[in-house]
Design a protein around this motif. Structure first.
Motif, mmCIF file in Angstrom:
data_model
loop_
_atom_site.group_PDB
_atom_site.id
_atom_site.type_symbol
_atom_site.label_atom_id
_atom_site.label_comp_id
_atom_site.label_asym_id
_atom_site.label_seq_id
_atom_site.Cartn_x
_atom_site.Cartn_y
_atom_site.Cartn_z
ATOM 1 N N PRO A 30 44.537 8.953 -9.343
ATOM 2 C CA PRO A 30 44.670 8.179 -10.581
ATOM 3 C C PRO A 30 45.947 7.341 -10.578
ATOM 4 C CG PRO A 30 44.204 10.491 -11.045
ATOM 5 C CD PRO A 30 44.541 10.398 -9.591
ATOM 6 N N MET A 31 45.869 6.135 -11.122
ATOM 7 C CA MET A 31 47.074 5.374 -11.421
ATOM 8 C C MET A 31 47.629 5.916 -12.733
ATOM 9 S SD MET A 31 46.641 1.329 -10.507
ATOM 10 C CE MET A 31 46.195 0.777 -8.851
ATOM 11 N N VAL A 32 48.899 6.225 -12.740
ATOM 12 C CA VAL A 32 49.467 6.887 -13.917
ATOM 13 C C VAL A 32 50.674 6.116 -14.457
ATOM 14 C CG1 VAL A 32 48.620 9.178 -13.360
ATOM 15 C CG2 VAL A 32 50.770 8.399 -12.348
ATOM 16 N N ASP A 33 50.593 4.801 -14.416
ATOM 17 C CA ASP A 33 51.685 3.989 -14.965
ATOM 18 C C ASP A 33 51.701 4.125 -16.481
ATOM 19 O OD1 ASP A 33 52.452 2.447 -12.417
ATOM 20 O OD2 ASP A 33 50.297 2.108 -12.578
ATOM 21 N N ASP A 34 52.872 4.308 -17.032
ATOM 22 C CA ASP A 34 53.018 4.429 -18.484
ATOM 23 C C ASP A 34 53.175 3.030 -19.066
ATOM 24 O OD1 ASP A 34 53.353 5.347 -21.020
ATOM 25 O OD2 ASP A 34 55.386 6.142 -20.728
ATOM 26 N N VAL A 35 52.045 2.362 -19.261
ATOM 27 C CA VAL A 35 52.059 0.984 -19.736
ATOM 28 C C VAL A 35 51.185 0.847 -20.976
ATOM 29 C CG1 VAL A 35 52.565 -0.081 -17.504
ATOM 30 C CG2 VAL A 35 50.180 0.369 -18.144
ATOM 31 N N LYS A 36 51.497 -0.161 -21.751
ATOM 32 C CA LYS A 36 50.698 -0.484 -22.933
ATOM 33 C C LYS A 36 50.518 -1.998 -22.977
ATOM 34 C CE LYS A 36 54.809 -0.324 -25.922
ATOM 35 N NZ LYS A 36 55.438 0.366 -27.076
ATOM 36 N N ALA A 74 46.653 -0.966 -18.987
ATOM 37 C CA ALA A 74 47.194 -1.474 -20.247
ATOM 38 C C ALA A 74 46.082 -1.743 -21.251
ATOM 39 C CB ALA A 74 48.006 -2.749 -20.000
ATOM 40 N N ALA A 75 44.892 -2.084 -20.716
ATOM 41 C CA ALA A 75 43.749 -2.368 -21.591
ATOM 42 C C ALA A 75 42.983 -1.111 -21.959
ATOM 43 C CB ALA A 75 42.819 -3.373 -20.917
ATOM 44 N N ASP A 314 56.862 -4.171 -11.884
ATOM 45 C CA ASP A 314 58.009 -4.946 -12.369
ATOM 46 C C ASP A 314 57.600 -6.369 -12.741
ATOM 47 O OD1 ASP A 314 59.620 -2.748 -11.946
ATOM 48 O OD2 ASP A 314 60.468 -3.473 -10.056
ATOM 49 N N TRP A 315 56.748 -6.969 -11.909
ATOM 50 C CA TRP A 315 56.301 -8.345 -12.181
ATOM 51 C C TRP A 315 55.447 -8.402 -13.441
ATOM 52 C CZ3 TRP A 315 51.382 -10.854 -11.913
ATOM 53 C CH2 TRP A 315 51.447 -12.256 -11.995
ATOM 54 N N MET A 316 54.554 -7.458 -13.604
ATOM 55 C CA MET A 316 53.698 -7.433 -14.792
ATOM 56 C C MET A 316 54.531 -7.286 -16.065
ATOM 57 S SD MET A 316 50.406 -7.770 -14.054
ATOM 58 C CE MET A 316 49.377 -6.839 -15.207
ATOM 59 N N VAL A 317 55.582 -6.472 -16.002
ATOM 60 C CA VAL A 317 56.464 -6.296 -17.154
ATOM 61 C C VAL A 317 57.303 -7.551 -17.383
ATOM 62 C CG1 VAL A 317 58.436 -4.998 -18.059
ATOM 63 C CG2 VAL A 317 56.539 -3.782 -16.947
ATOM 64 N N ASP A 318 57.871 -8.089 -16.297
ATOM 65 C CA ASP A 318 58.721 -9.279 -16.408
ATOM 66 C C ASP A 318 57.960 -10.470 -16.981
ATOM 67 O OD1 ASP A 318 60.834 -7.864 -15.365
ATOM 68 O OD2 ASP A 318 60.659 -8.692 -13.336
ATOM 69 N N GLU A 319 56.674 -10.565 -16.632
ATOM 70 C CA GLU A 319 55.847 -11.670 -17.117
ATOM 71 C C GLU A 319 55.334 -11.438 -18.528
ATOM 72 O OE1 GLU A 319 55.289 -14.644 -15.759
ATOM 73 O OE2 GLU A 319 56.581 -14.136 -14.068
ATOM 74 N N GLY A 320 55.560 -10.257 -19.043
ATOM 75 C CA GLY A 320 55.109 -9.935 -20.396
ATOM 76 C C GLY A 320 53.650 -9.543 -20.505
ATOM 77 N N PHE A 321 52.970 -9.395 -19.380
ATOM 78 C CA PHE A 321 51.558 -9.010 -19.426
ATOM 79 C C PHE A 321 51.398 -7.600 -19.996
ATOM 80 C CE2 PHE A 321 51.159 -12.137 -15.781
ATOM 81 C CZ PHE A 321 50.499 -13.096 -16.536
#
Length: 325
Positions: A30-36, A74-75, A314-321
């Motif tokens: 599983p991918m377990v990134d803590d993202v929203k 995130a979705a 890092d790129w996804m966060v930096d881009e605001g996605f």
């Protein structure tokens, strides 16, 4: 380390296709990134989905696979990470047969290798449309393409550039005729044998490079040997971060021989019908990808030694996605 099998040539396709069922897709974590949600994924339109993301095994593909998986998370989706499959056919077949749901693929790879065409379409958008239309029957849907075009090129170091002053493949062909010993090549095994590689390039440009002047080696070694000047020209990929870091000079494909290899998401059609929001989640991300972005991200891995998944996050966060949870 980035490995050479970015695109599986016709000579290898049959072998890898036979092995596709054993390509490792029974495993995955599983991918377990803590993202929203950030600018994508608002309302979590993929809540309840369990999506498997796959990719080939070289740096750019690992980054793109992670980008896709992070977007899905995130979705609201639960994501299984089955990135890093060796060769092109394994990851491709996984999406076709439903063992995986989605992957970033290259238009040129599909057109030449999977769909069996020999002549590329020069216009990138028309190439994408042709690939998209042809893959309908295979149960694969192509989403909107990116400007990222990871195609082949020849490059040389600064010392050899100062010596020979070639800037185009036509000039390389002229040099090969006037001074045959001057043109030595470092290439991958696939490039040495593919119709859209060295044989086709020689035919298109009227080159006749002796076999003794061509050395086959792993991709990563090509860059270091070209930078050292062990060969006059090395086969490179246009989005590779090592081109900039090693200050290599890329030869222009002035006859537009090499196919367009624009990256675009490919999704199992059945999955997309069940979860149509996949398109709205990925489209803004794909639209941001171009060669400059790819070179920068690839360099963080291949030059700076960073982890591909962390680079993607890092790129996804930096881009605001996405936002960190």
């Amino acid at each position: 380390m980035r490995t050479p099998r970015r695109r599986t040539g016709p000579l290898l396709a049959a072998v890898l296709l036979a092995a596709a069922s054993g390509c490792g897709l029974t495993s995955g974590s599983p991918m377990v990134d803590d993202v929203k949600p950030g600018s994508i994924g608002k309302g979590k339109p993929l809540e309840g989905a369990k999506l498997t993301v796959t990719s080939k095994e070289f740096t750019e593909q690992l980054i793109l696979g992670a980008i896709m998986g992070i977007a899905f998370q995130a979705a609201g989706a639960e994501v299984i990470d089955r990135t890093g499959i060796q060769g092109s056919v394994g990851s491709r077949e996984a999406v076709v047969n439903g063992d995986a749901d989605a992957a970033y693929e290259y238009t040129g790879t599909a057109w030449i290798t999977y769909q069996g065409n020999s002549k590329p379409i020069p216009d990138p958008r028309e190439q994408w449309r042709a690939v998209r239309d042809a893959d309908v029957r295979n149960g694969v849907t192509w989403l909107a393409p990116s400007a990222l075009n990871n195609t082949y090129a020849l490059a040389m170091n600064q010392a050899n550039y100062e010596k020979y002053h070639t800037r185009t493949l036509s000039e390389v062909a002229a040099l090969a005729k006037s001074d045959p010993g001057a043109v030595t090549l470092c290439v991958e095994g696939e490039f040495a044998n593919r119709a859209d590689g060295l044989p086709g390039m020689e035919k298109a440009y009227g080159m006749n490079i002796p076999a003794a002047n061509v050395t086959q080696m792993d991709t990563g070694i090509i860059y270091t040997q070209t930078a050292k000047g062990a060969c006059t020209y090395g086969e490179v990929f246009t989005t590779d971060g090592r081109i900039k870091s090693m200050n290599l000079v890329v030869m222009k494909d002035d006859k537009k021989f090499f196919p367009n290899y624009n990256a675009a998401p490919t999704v199992n059609t059945g999955t997309l019908k069940k979860w149509p929001a996949i398109a709205e989640v990925l489209d803004p991300v794909t639209a941001k990808l171009d060669n400059t972005v790819a070179q920068d991200l690839n360099a963080k891995v291949d030059v700076d030694g960073e982890d591909p998944h962390q680079v993607a996050l890092d790129w996804m966060v930096d881009e605001g996605f996405v936002k960190k949870g």
